[in-house]
Write an enzyme that holds these catalytic residues in place. Structure first.
Site, PDB file in Angstrom:
ATOM      1  N   LYS A 188       0.840  -1.199   0.000  1.00  0.00           N
ATOM      2  CA  LYS A 188       0.000   0.000   0.000  1.00  0.00           C
ATOM      3  C   LYS A 188       0.883   1.260   0.000  1.00  0.00           C
ATOM      4  CE  LYS A 188      -3.890  -2.105  -0.362  1.00  0.00           C
ATOM      5  NZ  LYS A 188      -4.727  -2.836   0.565  1.00  0.00           N
TER       6      LYS A 188
HETATM    7  C1  PLP Z   1      -5.805  -3.847   0.943  1.00  0.00           C
HETATM    8  C2  PLP Z   1      -7.240  -3.539   1.058  1.00  0.00           C
HETATM    9  C3  PLP Z   1      -7.961  -3.784   2.238  1.00  0.00           C
HETATM   10  C4  PLP Z   1      -7.432  -4.555   3.402  1.00  0.00           C
HETATM   11  O1  PLP Z   1      -6.265  -4.074   3.924  1.00  0.00           O
HETATM   12  P1  PLP Z   1      -5.430  -4.980   4.951  1.00  0.00           P
HETATM   13  O2  PLP Z   1      -4.591  -3.974   5.680  1.00  0.00           O
HETATM   14  O3  PLP Z   1      -4.623  -5.931   4.136  1.00  0.00           O
HETATM   15  O4  PLP Z   1      -6.392  -5.663   5.848  1.00  0.00           O
HETATM   16  C5  PLP Z   1      -9.274  -3.351   2.303  1.00  0.00           C
HETATM   17  N1  PLP Z   1      -9.862  -2.750   1.258  1.00  0.00           N
HETATM   18  C6  PLP Z   1      -9.209  -2.527   0.097  1.00  0.00           C
HETATM   19  C7  PLP Z   1      -9.920  -1.817  -1.011  1.00  0.00           C
HETATM   20  C8  PLP Z   1      -7.883  -2.934  -0.051  1.00  0.00           C
HETATM   21  O5  PLP Z   1      -7.253  -2.757  -1.208  1.00  0.00           O
END
Ligand code: PLP
Length: 387
Positions: A188
């Site tokens: 991310k």
């Molecule tokens: C990555 C993601 C999540 C979840 O994030 P985590 O930190 O891995 O739990 C939720 N929603 C979207 C749209 C994502 O891309």
């Protein structure tokens, strides 16, 4: 050349803070997690922030704090990652899947209004800011998503897993009502390996999420009712979760947070370069922003191949792979996933825009450490494949 879809690189103080935690003798949630929360509150101008072990946990806590239960209807886009929908399942609530706008891949005010016009009662809008582009929260006619939600008594949980730092008309995503969830997953915009943050201005939601983040242990309540507080005593007032963020992770997140704007600048410059270089490729629709390129966090750069008889999306992916370029797909929509399709009887016909995007979308590398030569290599490859 070999270019991965994503490559992490320590941006600043990651190793320093990580070492501090290891040498402190205390590895789980402590000063680094608290500092990260303080940093988010200050940056977003919100009253409360809770660091957690993932954005999925954040979304779960948020819905739980809103008292979502089996009678609740939660509107969410089919165009999202598994996490957005599974938290609705955790609480045995009813997910209402909707299509997204073909240009932004987001839920728009019109899409929400159309659902309401069908007479479906919505309790919570689970709003994804896809790719890092904010959905239309307000507009001049007072018919933005937040305006509509206030009018119809709908709470909003922002799934801002892609959207840090991003803004809408000069105001940061995360500073809008009711609750916003961020992700620090490995690829991310900022990362702690695994981790997340949930922010709100509402004291009641904050208190509930804080309680449920750590086993439902109410230390505060205990302290309030004991004149001589015994540090080893505590009470459990509900069956909570184990969602706190360890300092090991917070150390990395904190260093990333300090560089978040710099990292974003790098992504913007890559996006700018892709946009201008690919403009001449007629078979591709380019991702776009709400007018201002710097409001978009550019977590993703996902062009969409227009339907044509010369080349398929799979051909592009294969050819890029042959050239050593990593790609990804965001997303195979949830209505195509066995569990949701079967449980809720979902049909492709009800999601024409998502089907159209899915047929042609692919995501190109857009991480801050992507070197100029690598960018050029990707640009040349895409041009060659599509010319
Ligand atoms: C990555 C993601 C999540 C979840 O994030 P985590 O930190 O891995 O739990 C939720 N929603 C979207 C749209 C994502 O891309």
């Amino acid at each position: 050349m070999k270019i991965p879809y994503f490559r992490f690189k320590p941006a600043g103080n990651e190793l320093k803070y990580f070492k501090e935690v290891l040498e402190s003798g205390w590895l789980t949630s402590s000063s680094k997690a608290i500092k990260l929360e303080e940093s988010f509150k200050e940056k977003l101008g919100v009253a409360y922030a809770l660091s957690v072990n993932s954005c999925t946990s954040a979304l779960h806590l948020a819905l739980e704090a809103l008292e979502v239960n089996k009678d609740s209807n939660i509107l969410l886009p089919t165009w999202t990652f598994a996490a957005t929908a599974e938290v609705v399942e955790y609480l045995n609530a009813n997910p209402i899947f909707c299509d997204v706008d073909i240009e932004s891949c987001n839920i728009t005010p019109k899409i929400l209004q159309d659902v309401l016009d069908k007479g479906i009662k919505i309790d919570v809008l689970l709003l994804v800011h896809f790719g890092g582009r904010s959905a239309i929260l307000h507009n001049e006619q007072k018919e933005g998503l937040i305006d509509l939600c206030i009018k119809n008594n709908i709470k909003i949980v922002h799934d801002a897993a892609h959207a840090f730092p991003a803004s809408f008309k000069g105001r940061m995503v995360g500073s809008f009502s009711d609750i916003t969830c961020f992700s620090f997953y490995a690829n991310k915009t900022i990362t702690s390996g695994e981790g997340g943050m949930v922010v709100t201005d509402d004291e009641e939601f904050f208190k509930r999420m804080k309680l449920m983040r750590l086993h439902g242990i109410d230390r505060d309540a205990w302290d309030r009712f004991t004149s001589v507080s015994n540090k080893n005593e505590y009470d459990i007032v509900d069956a909570g979760f184990k969602y706190n963020m360890p300092d090991i992770n917070a150390a990395i997140a904190l260093a990333q947070f300090e560089k978040a704007d710099e990292l974003k600048e790098k992504r913007i410059s890559i996006a700018q370069r892709y946009l201008s270089e690919f403009r001449s490729i007629e078979s591709l629709t380019m991702p776009s922003c709400n007018g201002d390129i710097s409001e978009h966090s550019w977590h993703l750069f996902n062009p969409v191949l227009k339907r044509n008889k010369f080349i398929s999306r799979e051909d592009i992916l294969n050819k890029l792979q042959e050239k050593g370029i990593g790609t990804s797909l965001h997303y195979k929509p949830l209505h195509r996933m066995t569990f949701y399709r079967e449980k809720y009887n979902l049909s492709k016909n009800d999601f024409p825009n998502s089907e159209e995007i899915w047929a042609g979308c692919f995501s190109l590398p857009i991480f801050p450490d992507l070197q100029e030569e690598e960018q050029s290599y990707i640009i040349d490859a895409v041009k060659e494949i599509l010319s």
